[in-house]
Scaffold this motif. Structure first.
Motif, PDB file in Angstrom:
ATOM      1  N   ILE A 142     -11.072  47.671 -20.511  1.00 40.18           N
ATOM      2  CA  ILE A 142     -12.068  48.872 -20.228  1.00 40.18           C
ATOM      3  C   ILE A 142     -11.360  50.236 -20.866  1.00 40.18           C
ATOM      4  CG2 ILE A 142     -13.241  50.145 -18.467  1.00 40.18           C
ATOM      5  CD1 ILE A 142     -13.319  47.507 -16.888  1.00 40.18           C
ATOM      6  N   TYR A 143     -12.008  50.953 -21.519  1.00 42.83           N
ATOM      7  CA  TYR A 143     -11.772  52.179 -21.773  1.00 42.83           C
ATOM      8  C   TYR A 143     -12.497  53.358 -21.308  1.00 42.83           C
ATOM      9  CZ  TYR A 143      -9.087  49.999 -25.518  1.00 42.83           C
ATOM     10  OH  TYR A 143      -7.971  48.952 -26.084  1.00 42.83           O
ATOM     11  N   ILE A 144     -12.035  54.329 -20.772  1.00 42.71           N
ATOM     12  CA  ILE A 144     -12.834  55.555 -20.117  1.00 42.71           C
ATOM     13  C   ILE A 144     -12.590  56.870 -20.735  1.00 42.71           C
ATOM     14  CG2 ILE A 144     -13.078  54.391 -18.071  1.00 42.71           C
ATOM     15  CD1 ILE A 144     -11.424  56.497 -16.962  1.00 42.71           C
ATOM     16  N   GLY A 145     -13.668  57.845 -20.886  1.00 43.49           N
ATOM     17  CA  GLY A 145     -13.372  59.090 -21.249  1.00 43.49           C
ATOM     18  C   GLY A 145     -13.651  59.472 -22.668  1.00 43.49           C
ATOM     19  N   GLY A 146     -13.991  58.577 -23.476  1.00 36.24           N
ATOM     20  CA  GLY A 146     -14.267  58.748 -24.921  1.00 36.24           C
ATOM     21  C   GLY A 146     -15.449  59.448 -25.137  1.00 36.24           C
ATOM     22  N   GLN A 147     -15.417  60.403 -26.188  1.00 39.41           N
ATOM     23  CA  GLN A 147     -16.525  61.477 -26.474  1.00 39.41           C
ATOM     24  C   GLN A 147     -16.317  61.588 -27.982  1.00 39.41           C
ATOM     25  OE1 GLN A 147     -16.425  64.956 -24.059  1.00 39.41           O
ATOM     26  NE2 GLN A 147     -16.885  66.269 -25.749  1.00 39.41           N
ATOM     27  N   SER A 148     -17.610  61.528 -28.727  1.00 46.60           N
ATOM     28  CA  SER A 148     -17.705  61.271 -30.223  1.00 46.60           C
ATOM     29  C   SER A 148     -17.854  62.744 -30.881  1.00 46.60           C
ATOM     30  CB  SER A 148     -18.617  60.650 -30.757  1.00 46.60           C
ATOM     31  OG  SER A 148     -19.935  61.011 -30.151  1.00 46.60           O
ATOM     32  N   LYS A 149     -18.470  63.875 -29.925  1.00 48.91           N
ATOM     33  CA  LYS A 149     -18.994  64.842 -30.494  1.00 48.91           C
ATOM     34  C   LYS A 149     -18.218  66.266 -29.917  1.00 48.91           C
ATOM     35  CE  LYS A 149     -23.730  63.285 -30.790  1.00 48.91           C
ATOM     36  NZ  LYS A 149     -25.019  63.313 -30.503  1.00 48.91           N
ATOM     37  N   GLY A 150     -18.135  67.265 -30.598  1.00 43.21           N
ATOM     38  CA  GLY A 150     -17.926  68.490 -30.070  1.00 43.21           C
ATOM     39  C   GLY A 150     -16.169  68.738 -30.636  1.00 43.21           C
ATOM     40  N   ASN A 152     -14.049  68.894 -28.292  1.00 45.06           N
ATOM     41  CA  ASN A 152     -13.272  68.102 -27.289  1.00 45.06           C
ATOM     42  C   ASN A 152     -13.535  66.708 -27.720  1.00 45.06           C
ATOM     43  OD1 ASN A 152     -12.344  70.513 -26.048  1.00 45.06           O
ATOM     44  ND2 ASN A 152     -14.319  70.486 -24.885  1.00 45.06           N
ATOM     45  N   ALA A 153     -13.932  66.449 -28.800  1.00 44.33           N
ATOM     46  CA  ALA A 153     -14.039  64.970 -29.221  1.00 44.33           C
ATOM     47  C   ALA A 153     -12.440  64.278 -28.798  1.00 44.33           C
ATOM     48  CB  ALA A 153     -14.518  64.589 -30.572  1.00 44.33           C
ATOM     49  N   GLN A 154     -12.493  62.977 -28.401  1.00 48.66           N
ATOM     50  CA  GLN A 154     -11.520  62.216 -28.056  1.00 48.66           C
ATOM     51  C   GLN A 154     -11.880  60.735 -27.834  1.00 48.66           C
ATOM     52  OE1 GLN A 154     -10.382  64.173 -24.297  1.00 48.66           O
ATOM     53  NE2 GLN A 154     -11.691  62.745 -22.954  1.00 48.66           N
ATOM     54  N   VAL A 155     -10.598  59.994 -27.940  1.00 54.79           N
ATOM     55  CA  VAL A 155     -10.837  58.519 -27.950  1.00 54.79           C
ATOM     56  C   VAL A 155     -10.590  58.297 -26.338  1.00 54.79           C
ATOM     57  CG1 VAL A 155      -9.436  56.330 -28.573  1.00 54.79           C
ATOM     58  CG2 VAL A 155     -10.167  58.101 -30.133  1.00 54.79           C
ATOM     59  N   GLY A 183     -18.144  63.433  -8.681  1.00 51.45           N
ATOM     60  CA  GLY A 183     -18.431  64.346  -9.913  1.00 51.45           C
ATOM     61  C   GLY A 183     -19.218  65.560  -9.490  1.00 51.45           C
ATOM     62  N   ARG A 184     -19.228  66.775 -10.084  1.00 50.47           N
ATOM     63  CA  ARG A 184     -20.008  67.632  -9.910  1.00 50.47           C
ATOM     64  C   ARG A 184     -21.470  67.459 -10.685  1.00 50.47           C
ATOM     65  NH1 ARG A 184     -15.049  72.037 -11.091  1.00 50.47           N
ATOM     66  NH2 ARG A 184     -14.008  71.669  -9.205  1.00 50.47           N
ATOM     67  N   LYS A 185     -22.392  68.424 -10.193  1.00 54.01           N
ATOM     68  CA  LYS A 185     -23.779  68.268 -10.735  1.00 54.01           C
ATOM     69  C   LYS A 185     -23.494  68.390 -12.185  1.00 54.01           C
ATOM     70  CE  LYS A 185     -28.306  69.792 -10.375  1.00 54.01           C
ATOM     71  NZ  LYS A 185     -29.404  70.736  -9.349  1.00 54.01           N
ATOM     72  N   ARG A 186     -24.090  67.818 -12.936  1.00 52.57           N
ATOM     73  CA  ARG A 186     -24.338  68.119 -14.457  1.00 52.57           C
ATOM     74  C   ARG A 186     -22.764  67.961 -15.276  1.00 52.57           C
ATOM     75  NH1 ARG A 186     -28.699  68.254 -16.840  1.00 52.57           N
ATOM     76  NH2 ARG A 186     -27.792  69.234 -18.868  1.00 52.57           N
ATOM     77  N   GLU A 187     -21.862  67.361 -14.388  1.00 49.23           N
ATOM     78  CA  GLU A 187     -20.530  67.473 -14.732  1.00 49.23           C
ATOM     79  C   GLU A 187     -20.250  66.295 -15.844  1.00 49.23           C
ATOM     80  OE1 GLU A 187     -15.799  68.068 -13.601  1.00 49.23           O
ATOM     81  OE2 GLU A 187     -17.091  66.804 -12.204  1.00 49.23           O
ATOM     82  N   LYS A 188     -20.195  66.453 -17.096  1.00 51.54           N
ATOM     83  CA  LYS A 188     -19.985  65.104 -17.986  1.00 51.54           C
ATOM     84  C   LYS A 188     -18.670  64.356 -17.716  1.00 51.54           C
ATOM     85  CE  LYS A 188     -20.366  65.351 -22.436  1.00 51.54           C
ATOM     86  NZ  LYS A 188     -20.438  65.704 -24.063  1.00 51.54           N
ATOM     87  N   PHE A 189     -18.699  63.032 -18.013  1.00 51.13           N
ATOM     88  CA  PHE A 189     -17.815  62.204 -17.363  1.00 51.13           C
ATOM     89  C   PHE A 189     -16.408  62.496 -18.099  1.00 51.13           C
ATOM     90  CE2 PHE A 189     -15.909  57.756 -17.394  1.00 51.13           C
ATOM     91  CZ  PHE A 189     -15.790  57.665 -16.168  1.00 51.13           C
ATOM     92  N   SER A 190     -16.441  62.780 -19.186  1.00 55.36           N
ATOM     93  CA  SER A 190     -15.074  63.012 -19.981  1.00 55.36           C
ATOM     94  C   SER A 190     -14.523  64.279 -19.064  1.00 55.36           C
ATOM     95  CB  SER A 190     -15.155  63.247 -21.509  1.00 55.36           C
ATOM     96  OG  SER A 190     -16.043  64.390 -21.668  1.00 55.36           O
ATOM     97  N   ARG A 191     -15.115  65.229 -18.858  1.00 55.13           N
ATOM     98  CA  ARG A 191     -14.839  66.391 -18.159  1.00 55.13           C
ATOM     99  C   ARG A 191     -14.361  66.149 -16.649  1.00 55.13           C
ATOM    100  NH1 ARG A 191     -19.379  71.045 -19.897  1.00 55.13           N
ATOM    101  NH2 ARG A 191     -18.775  70.900 -22.121  1.00 55.13           N
ATOM    102  N   PHE A 192     -15.055  65.306 -16.088  1.00 57.19           N
ATOM    103  CA  PHE A 192     -14.818  64.660 -14.807  1.00 57.19           C
ATOM    104  C   PHE A 192     -13.357  63.949 -14.700  1.00 57.19           C
ATOM    105  CE2 PHE A 192     -14.603  61.189 -12.065  1.00 57.19           C
ATOM    106  CZ  PHE A 192     -14.436  61.805 -10.751  1.00 57.19           C
ATOM    107  N   ILE A 193     -13.167  63.346 -15.759  1.00 52.43           N
ATOM    108  CA  ILE A 193     -11.892  62.673 -15.817  1.00 52.43           C
ATOM    109  C   ILE A 193     -10.588  63.699 -16.036  1.00 52.43           C
ATOM    110  CG2 ILE A 193     -10.405  60.974 -17.146  1.00 52.43           C
ATOM    111  CD1 ILE A 193     -12.997  59.643 -17.827  1.00 52.43           C
TER     112      ILE A 193
END
Length: 209
Positions: A142-150, A152-155, A183-193
């Motif tokens: 299991i991997y968490i916090g990946g983001q493909s765009k912007g 702040n893109a990260q693996v 998590g805060r309202k409308r807080e993306k998962f990667s930002r939450f991590i």
């Protein structure tokens, strides 16, 4: 009086690739206005809007034809998957289906995108989605916090490996619960991590002091 429409995310379920049968397309057409547009998303879904007063009938008809439908909004999306090119059992399609059944539609602070791939080649792109599951030989990672765009893109980071299916389901449930509760309202998962702390999430999952 203007009709009220409800958006639904629709696909053909988890199988060998993204597919729809002709009959399923005909059913979709039955409940859409002639000039209504259908959105095709990167999550292997079609977004359609159906009349609210026909919603239950639409759901029943979709189920009869094998169409899967999901809520649109701040929920866990349906599982993005690979094409299971080495076969259903070898790449764990039953596990992907069960995981999807358990988590899709769960309420979360912000839209969450899970992904699954049946081997380390990673065609389901698990490392650049919010939660990624990879089958490696007979076990799961299991991997968490990946983001493909912007900018702040990260693996995604590996949070657990060498898992049996039941342990996989349990850990994903715990991850989603931590996010839902903290998590805060409308807080993306990667930002939450990044805010909550990857190591703190890991400690909470495994009850480490």
């Amino acid at each position: 009086m203007n009709k009220k429409y409800i958006p639904l995310a629709v696909n053909g379920g988890i199988g060998f690739g993204s597919w729809l049968k002709p009959k399923q397309l005909l059913v979709l057409g039955e409940y859409l206005e002639e000039d209504q547009e259908i959105e095709l998303t990167t999550l292997q879904q079609l977004i359609v809007k159906v009349p609210e007063d026909e919603l239950e009938e639409v759901k029943r008809k979709f189920e009869e034809e094998g169409l899967h439908y999901y809520k649109v909004g701040n929920y866990v999306k349906s599982l993005r998957t690979c094409n299971f090119c080495k076969g259903e059992e070898e790449e764990g399609m039953p596990v992907a289906k069960e995981l999807n059944r358990r988590i899709s539609g769960k309420e979360v602070p912000f839209t969450l995108r899970p992904a699954y791939t049946g081997c380390p080649i990673g065609c389901g792109e698990p490392l650049i989605n919010d939660i990624g599951v990879m089958k490696k030989k007979e076990h799961y990672e299991i991997y968490i916090g990946g983001q493909s765009k912007g900018q702040n893109a990260q693996v995604g980071k590996l949070i657990a490996d060498k898992l049996e299916p039941d342990k996989l389901y349990d850990i994903v449930d715990k991850i989603l619960d931590i996010y839902y509760q903290n998590g805060r309202k409308r807080e993306k998962f990667s930002r939450f991590i990044n805010r909550y702390g990857f190591e703190d999430i890991k400690k909470e999952i495994f009850n480490k002091n």
